[in-house]
Scaffold this active site. Structure first.
Site: not given
Ligand code: THU
Length: 164
Positions: A73, A75, A115
């Site tokens: 993710c 974050e 996260c």
């Molecule tokens: N994702 C994030 O980068 N941060 C979050 O807090 C929620 C989800 C990303 C993970 C994945 O690449 C996409 O969003 C869909 O879940």
């Protein structure tokens, strides 16, 4: 038996121009971070930006993988990068935004559970809370002062120690 409740407090802003210039700049950096997102599987792009107490801003974006759990993710990309480059700096704020390819995402994006746990650990390593600033493509902005509201009854380092 006692019934208990946990109350979560946060600030909600209708418009960007009601934010402080510091918060607005960080949110814009999170938006800039979207350019680096690699999300060919979810088509959901997430951008994050971390403001450190030394004034540096570190960006991150989600990095997906054909082996799904190997992705990360936005974050955590931003926080891990920030703390590995500047281990002694405190994280003041974390801004998060997201943009989807196939719909208009006007809901503030909230960090996933993993996260949240990483934000909690980062907060435990320092003296001050981390402000969490969340926005979608458009719409309202939500700001929490500290991770506790997003992760009540969190697991933390002291729980690993034996009770005396
Ligand atoms: N994702 C994030 O980068 N941060 C979050 O807090 C929620 C989800 C990303 C993970 C994945 O690449 C996409 O969003 C869909 O879940």
């Amino acid at each position: 038996m006692k019934k208990k409740e946990i109350i979560i407090k946060y600030d909600e802003y209708e418009k960007d121009d009601l934010l402080t210039s510091e918060d607005l700049e960080l949110l814009n950096e999170a938006r800039n971070a979207l350019k680096g997102s690699y999300a060919p599987y979810s088509n959901f792009h997430v951008g994050a930006a971390v403001l450190l107490d030394n004034g540096k801003i570190i960006r991150g974006s989600n990095q997906e993988n054909a082996a799904f759990p190997s992705g990360l993710c936005a974050e955590r990309v931003a926080l891990f990068h920030a703390k590995s480059e500047f281990p002694d700096a405190e994280v003041k704020s974390l801004a998060i935004t997201a943009s989807a390819d196939h719909f208009n995402n006007n809901e503030p994006v909230t960090p996933c559970g993993s996260c949240r746990q990483v934000i909690a650990e980062t907060e435990k390593r320092q003296s001050n809370r981390i402000r969490i600033i969340m926005k979608g493509d458009s719409g309202i902005i939500r700001i929490l002062n500290g991770i506790e509201g997003l992760l009540p009854m969190m697991f933390h380092e002291e729980l690993l120690k034996k009770n005396k």
